[in-house]
Motif scaffolding. Structure first.
Motif, PDB file in Angstrom:
ATOM      1  N   SER A   1      -5.923  -3.983  -7.574  1.00 48.36           N
ATOM      2  CA  SER A   1      -6.831  -4.930  -6.926  1.00 48.36           C
ATOM      3  C   SER A   1      -6.140  -5.836  -5.917  1.00 48.36           C
ATOM      4  O   SER A   1      -6.783  -6.616  -5.232  1.00 48.36           O
ATOM      5  CB  SER A   1      -7.522  -5.792  -7.994  1.00 48.36           C
ATOM      6  OG  SER A   1      -6.542  -6.488  -8.758  1.00 48.36           O
TER       7      SER A   1
ATOM      8  N   MET B   1       0.374  -8.143  -4.508  1.00 51.41           N
ATOM      9  CA  MET B   1       0.505  -7.698  -3.128  1.00 51.41           C
ATOM     10  C   MET B   1       1.279  -6.385  -3.100  1.00 51.41           C
ATOM     11  O   MET B   1       2.344  -6.270  -3.728  1.00 51.41           O
ATOM     12  CB  MET B   1       1.216  -8.768  -2.287  1.00 51.41           C
ATOM     13  CG  MET B   1       1.442  -8.370  -0.843  1.00 51.41           C
ATOM     14  SD  MET B   1      -0.077  -8.277   0.121  1.00 51.41           S
ATOM     15  CE  MET B   1      -0.446 -10.018   0.313  1.00 51.41           C
TER      16      MET B   1
ATOM     17  N   ASP C   1      -3.916  -7.165  -2.585  1.00 53.51           N
ATOM     18  CA  ASP C   1      -3.947  -6.871  -1.156  1.00 53.51           C
ATOM     19  C   ASP C   1      -2.860  -5.860  -0.813  1.00 53.51           C
ATOM     20  O   ASP C   1      -1.848  -5.741  -1.515  1.00 53.51           O
ATOM     21  CB  ASP C   1      -3.745  -8.152  -0.347  1.00 53.51           C
ATOM     22  CG  ASP C   1      -4.900  -9.123  -0.509  1.00 53.51           C
ATOM     23  OD1 ASP C   1      -6.009  -8.657  -0.799  1.00 53.51           O
ATOM     24  OD2 ASP C   1      -4.679 -10.344  -0.364  1.00 53.51           O
ATOM     25  N   THR C   2      -3.050  -5.156   0.292  1.00 52.08           N
ATOM     26  CA  THR C   2      -2.094  -4.126   0.703  1.00 52.08           C
ATOM     27  C   THR C   2      -1.698  -4.329   2.156  1.00 52.08           C
ATOM     28  O   THR C   2      -2.550  -4.575   3.021  1.00 52.08           O
ATOM     29  CB  THR C   2      -2.697  -2.723   0.525  1.00 52.08           C
ATOM     30  OG1 THR C   2      -2.974  -2.508  -0.866  1.00 52.08           O
ATOM     31  CG2 THR C   2      -1.735  -1.653   1.011  1.00 52.08           C
TER      32      THR C   2
END
Length: 384
Positions: A43, A1, A45-46
């Motif tokens: 890869s 994350m 989530d942001t």
């Protein structure tokens, strides 16, 4: 994350502030932190924080969270085993109700770590522990257990045992009980170390076993003390036995701050916003942390929950800042300083690679009266 486009107040040794930065979290830890110019998307989530400020998870270094339960009387009162004056073998781990509602309130306020433990009725009260405020079974929330041995001086032991017509009823007797138990533990430790076979070992003593780590400085001694005379009794005993000690409350410490600095004393200051409910609090001052700082002592700020509800920790720090404590020290007093004093700075207290991913997101000043975190992450999981 990944958490991006944030103003990051790291509270590290240099009090670094990254004006526009990112934090990468993996497996509950901070995997990376830096300036957005160095960020490379992976890869994961942001979350775009859009310029909001991020602070380390706050720490309350002295409370009784879960020991005196929310909204209950005797049924939820497990803080003082006031049936004998020396109970070092008692473990807060066996008393804390980790499902108490106040854990939720703490987490919602951005407080992700606390030390909680027994009260101050006994000269030697027992073992406190450091835990996270996240939901779930207490055994899975522990950071350090035991975290400290609780000792108490002053009014509370006197009042408790005066009412029972037992010792101690004087400050002399309170100090004598502490000394006697430490001396017995020292002899017990020496006999164990000198034993050449099992048959030479002294009879097992659970109380003395609990005090041995205090004598070897593996476990810090936390001394409850308010008045100046009690503060110096704590220091006197600690120096006699070469203890790794911390002064808890030290209400009148600001009145002898230079002398405390000479001793190298470390202080958990507070509660800041309670009333003067008993004689030894008559010199309580919200300016105390600032005066300690002026003398070279950087205190941690505490609530002593439930004396002051734990979710007012940031308010307490804010008031201390209003009354003379520097804003930087006020923030450090609820982050890195308590982490260092509790011996858990390798995990919490600052936003640095390798530490637990505990942090809160604010739009405004977290020390203001209207502050409320918009997001709280603990152990890498968004909780709020």
């Amino acid at each position: 994350m990944n958490y991006i486009n944030a103003r990051i107040v790291t509270c590290d040794k240099d009090f670094s502030i990254i004006e526009l930065g990112y934090i990468t979290v993996k497996d509950g830890r901070i995997a990376a932190v830096g300036d957005m110019s160095d960020f490379t998307a992976d890869s994961g989530d942001t979350v775009d924080l859009e310029g909001r400020s991020v602070y380390p998870g706050f720490i309350d270094a002295h409370s009784h969270l879960g020991m005196w339960e929310n909204g209950l009387g005797f049924e939820g009162d497990d803080g003082n085993e006031s049936t004998e004056p020396s109970t070092p073998h008692l473990r807060a781990l066996d008393a804390v109700n980790a499902y108490d509602y106040c854990f939720e309130e703490a987490l919602a306020a951005g407080i992700t770590t606390v030390m909680t433990g027994p009260g101050s009725a006994n000269p030697i009260a027992g073992q406190a522990l450091c835990i996270k405020t996240i939901p779930g079974r207490i055994d899975k929330k522990v950071i350090r257990e035991p975290g400290a041995m609780k000792f108490a001086l002053g009014e509370n032991p006197k009042n408790t045992y005066h009412e029972q017509d037992e010792s101690p009823v004087t400050r002399m007797a309170t100090a004598a009980i502490i000394r006697e138990q430490l001396m017995l533990a020292k002899r017990y430790m020496e006999e164990k170390n000198a034993a050449e076979s099992d048959s030479d070992l002294p009879d097992y003593d659970m109380k003395l076993e609990a005090l041995v780590p205090v004598l070897t400085r593996e476990l810090p001694a936390h001394f409850h003390c308010h008045r100046r005379d009690d503060i110096f009794t704590a220091i006197r005993i600690a120096e006699e036995f070469n203890l790794d000690y911390v002064l808890v409350h030290a209400t009148e410490g600001y009145m002898c701050a230079d002398e405390l600095a000479e001793c190298g004393a470390r202080v958990l200051a507070g509660p800041i916003i309670c009333d003067r409910a008993k004689p030894e609090l008559r010199n309580l001052s919200t300016a105390a942390p600032g005066k300690l700082e002026a003398a070279g002592i950087l205190p941690a700020i505490i609530t002593d929950h439930p004396v002051v509800p734990i979710h007012y920790l940031t308010l307490s720090a804010g008031i201390a800042a209003r009354e003379g404590l520097s804003r930087q020290s006020a923030l450090l007093g609820i982050t890195r300083i308590p982490a260092e004093l509790l011996g858990i700075a390798h995990r919490v207290g600052s936003i640095e690679v390798g530490k637990d991913a505990d942090f809160s997101v604010f739009s405004g000043d977290p020390l203001s009266v209207d502050a409320k975190p918009e997001m709280v992450v603990a152990d890498g999981v968004r909780r709020i």
